[in-house]
Design an enzyme around this catalytic site. Structure first.
Site, PDB file in Angstrom:
ATOM      1  N   SER A 135      41.108  48.884  41.881  1.00 19.82           N
ATOM      2  CA  SER A 135      41.737  49.454  43.074  1.00 19.82           C
ATOM      3  C   SER A 135      41.237  50.889  43.234  1.00 19.82           C
ATOM      4  O   SER A 135      40.763  51.492  42.260  1.00 19.82           O
ATOM      5  CB  SER A 135      43.263  49.481  42.868  1.00 19.82           C
ATOM      6  OG  SER A 135      43.901  50.230  43.872  1.00 19.82           O
ATOM      7  N   TYR A 148      51.252  51.415  37.639  1.00 21.12           N
ATOM      8  CA  TYR A 148      50.203  50.633  38.312  1.00 21.12           C
ATOM      9  C   TYR A 148      48.858  51.339  38.188  1.00 21.12           C
ATOM     10  O   TYR A 148      47.853  50.711  37.855  1.00 21.12           O
ATOM     11  CB  TYR A 148      50.583  50.429  39.783  1.00 21.12           C
ATOM     12  CG  TYR A 148      49.580  49.597  40.573  1.00 21.12           C
ATOM     13  CD1 TYR A 148      49.452  48.231  40.364  1.00 21.12           C
ATOM     14  CD2 TYR A 148      48.762  50.182  41.555  1.00 21.12           C
ATOM     15  CE1 TYR A 148      48.541  47.465  41.097  1.00 21.12           C
ATOM     16  CE2 TYR A 148      47.860  49.430  42.290  1.00 21.12           C
ATOM     17  CZ  TYR A 148      47.752  48.073  42.061  1.00 21.12           C
ATOM     18  OH  TYR A 148      46.845  47.329  42.785  1.00 21.12           O
TER      19      TYR A 148
HETATM   20  P1  NDP Z   1      48.637  39.057  46.456  1.00 24.38           P
HETATM   21  O1  NDP Z   1      50.014  39.345  45.939  1.00 24.38           O
HETATM   22  O2  NDP Z   1      48.509  38.471  47.808  1.00 24.38           O
HETATM   23  O3  NDP Z   1      47.859  38.129  45.407  1.00 24.38           O
HETATM   24  C1  NDP Z   1      48.002  38.282  44.026  1.00 24.38           C
HETATM   25  C2  NDP Z   1      47.518  37.016  43.345  1.00 24.38           C
HETATM   26  O4  NDP Z   1      47.664  37.180  41.925  1.00 24.38           O
HETATM   27  C3  NDP Z   1      48.326  35.796  43.748  1.00 24.38           C
HETATM   28  O5  NDP Z   1      47.479  34.690  43.907  1.00 24.38           O
HETATM   29  C4  NDP Z   1      49.242  35.578  42.547  1.00 24.38           C
HETATM   30  O6  NDP Z   1      49.535  34.197  42.418  1.00 24.38           O
HETATM   31  C5  NDP Z   1      48.322  36.039  41.426  1.00 24.38           C
HETATM   32  N1  NDP Z   1      49.060  36.331  40.212  1.00 24.38           N
HETATM   33  C6  NDP Z   1      50.058  37.240  40.029  1.00 24.38           C
HETATM   34  N2  NDP Z   1      50.527  37.161  38.785  1.00 24.38           N
HETATM   35  C7  NDP Z   1      49.826  36.175  38.158  1.00 24.38           C
HETATM   36  C8  NDP Z   1      49.856  35.617  36.874  1.00 24.38           C
HETATM   37  N3  NDP Z   1      50.718  36.043  35.927  1.00 24.38           N
HETATM   38  N4  NDP Z   1      48.986  34.610  36.567  1.00 24.38           N
HETATM   39  C9  NDP Z   1      48.138  34.157  37.496  1.00 24.38           C
HETATM   40  N5  NDP Z   1      48.055  34.659  38.739  1.00 24.38           N
HETATM   41  C10 NDP Z   1      48.904  35.646  39.055  1.00 24.38           C
HETATM   42  O7  NDP Z   1      47.862  40.438  46.359  1.00 24.38           O
HETATM   43  P2  NDP Z   1      46.332  40.870  46.582  1.00 24.38           P
HETATM   44  O8  NDP Z   1      45.512  39.759  47.075  1.00 24.38           O
HETATM   45  O9  NDP Z   1      46.391  42.127  47.342  1.00 24.38           O
HETATM   46  O10 NDP Z   1      45.942  41.259  45.088  1.00 24.38           O
HETATM   47  C11 NDP Z   1      44.776  40.816  44.436  1.00 24.38           C
HETATM   48  C12 NDP Z   1      44.239  41.939  43.589  1.00 24.38           C
HETATM   49  O11 NDP Z   1      43.807  42.999  44.427  1.00 24.38           O
HETATM   50  C13 NDP Z   1      45.261  42.557  42.613  1.00 24.38           C
HETATM   51  O12 NDP Z   1      44.637  42.751  41.359  1.00 24.38           O
HETATM   52  C14 NDP Z   1      45.586  43.879  43.262  1.00 24.38           C
HETATM   53  O13 NDP Z   1      45.992  44.838  42.325  1.00 24.38           O
HETATM   54  C15 NDP Z   1      44.260  44.224  43.903  1.00 24.38           C
HETATM   55  N6  NDP Z   1      44.349  45.219  44.986  1.00 24.38           N
HETATM   56  C16 NDP Z   1      45.087  44.971  46.096  1.00 24.38           C
HETATM   57  C17 NDP Z   1      45.226  45.932  47.074  1.00 24.38           C
HETATM   58  C18 NDP Z   1      46.092  45.748  48.263  1.00 24.38           C
HETATM   59  O14 NDP Z   1      46.386  46.732  48.956  1.00 24.38           O
HETATM   60  N7  NDP Z   1      46.528  44.540  48.582  1.00 24.38           N
HETATM   61  C19 NDP Z   1      44.524  47.219  46.959  1.00 24.38           C
HETATM   62  C20 NDP Z   1      43.729  47.355  45.774  1.00 24.38           C
HETATM   63  C21 NDP Z   1      43.660  46.390  44.829  1.00 24.38           C
HETATM   64  P3  NDP Z   1      50.904  33.562  41.856  1.00 24.38           P
HETATM   65  O15 NDP Z   1      52.013  34.451  42.282  1.00 24.38           O
HETATM   66  O16 NDP Z   1      50.907  32.213  42.495  1.00 24.38           O
HETATM   67  O17 NDP Z   1      50.715  33.493  40.379  1.00 24.38           O
END
Ligand code: NDP
Length: 242
Positions: A135, A148
């Site tokens: 990020s 975070y």
């Molecule tokens: P979402 O919440 O839409 O997606 C997060 C994904 O991670 C989901 O598919 C969720 O699936 C999965 N996940 C969470 N916990 C677990 C777990 N224990 N095991 C397996 N899968 C897991 O958020 P984003 O798409 O935004 O996030 C994706 C990445 O991008 C993250 O690492 C985030 O930190 C990073 N990011 C996002 C930003 C933003 O502004 N959105 C900015 C910068 C970085 P499920 O709950 O079904 O397990």
């Protein structure tokens, strides 16, 4: 006869950036292993040559077993996109420390589990790509982001170290550092005032990036020849000032 491009593993493929990347890489013809805890949204994608499994990335044995199962079916992993993550914002004085534990378990340990599942094979084959989703909060600080930011600085730091370590084996390590993206990420923060402030911040810049924007960036970096490693990409909405 093989009818698909090599296998790509995507963690966190049930929503947001992971889901958008799954769609795009499937359009490019790749076989996919999709991992997240919620199975249904991944099955609903109905992508060809894909295996979707309900796996918690903090469960190392489950991650290893899932990758082994996919390799049995589609051949060796060519790339992993370690994208699964949670963002639980909070003031450090009042935040439930259990939230720090969850972020460390998923954002850091979970990401290391993904690396562990593929690194030995890639080194042996002298080929492969590891893409870690960090990020802009892996490079700089933000209010209410202490824990975070700690996890994302860890991801950016370990990724650069990993890149150096795997470079002699012709394995690429690419770090993606997005600014704010419209996904489910913020919804898990339990402090409603912080959530409201964050939403105001996003609106104040006239909207943020989409998950498809980040999928395109990942596809661009991965799509370069194996001899070209785009080490790091910081990508934010133009009007995101911080
Ligand atoms: P979402 O919440 O839409 O997606 C997060 C994904 O991670 C989901 O598919 C969720 O699936 C999965 N996940 C969470 N916990 C677990 C777990 N224990 N095991 C397996 N899968 C897991 O958020 P984003 O798409 O935004 O996030 C994706 C990445 O991008 C993250 O690492 C985030 O930190 C990073 N990011 C996002 C930003 C933003 O502004 N959105 C900015 C910068 C970085 P499920 O709950 O079904 O397990």
């Amino acid at each position: 006869m093989t009818t698909h491009k090599p296998l790509v593993v995507i963690t966190g493929a049930s929503s947001g950036i992971g889901l958008a990347t799954a769609r795009l890489l499937s359009r490019r013809g790749h076989a996919l292993l999709l991992l997240a805890r919620r199975l249904e949204p991944m099955l609903q994608l109905q992508l060809p040559n894909s295996l979707a499994l309900s796996v918690d990335v903090s469960d190392r044995a489950a991650v290893l077993a899932a990758v082994a199962q996919a390799e049995q079916r589609f051949g060796p992993v060519d790339a992993i996109i370690n994208n699964a993550g949670v963002m639980l914002l909070g003031s450090i004085a009042t935040q439930d420390p259990g939230e720090w534990d969850r972020m460390l378990d998923i954002n850091v340990r979970g990401l290391l589990n993904g690396i562990h599942a593929v690194a030995a094979g890639m080194v042996e084959r002298k080929h492969g790509t590891i893409i870690n989703v960090s990020s802009v909060a892996g490079r700089k600080t933000f209010p209410n982001h202490v824990a975070y930011v700690g996890t994302k600085f860890a991801v950016s730091g370990l990724s650069e170290n990993l890149r150096e370590e795997l470079s002699p084996s012709n394995v690429r390590v690419i770090t993606i550092e997005p600014g704010a993206v419209e996904t489910e990420l913020l919804s898990h923060t339990s402090d409603e005032a912080i959530k409201a402030g964050y939403n105001d911040w996003k609106q104040g810049m006239g909207g943020v990036l989409t998950a498809d924007n980040i999928a395109e960036v990942i596809d661009f970096a991965y799509g370069q020849p194996q001899s070209v490693c785009i080490r790091e990409i910081v990508v934010c909405a133009t009007r995101q000032q911080q």
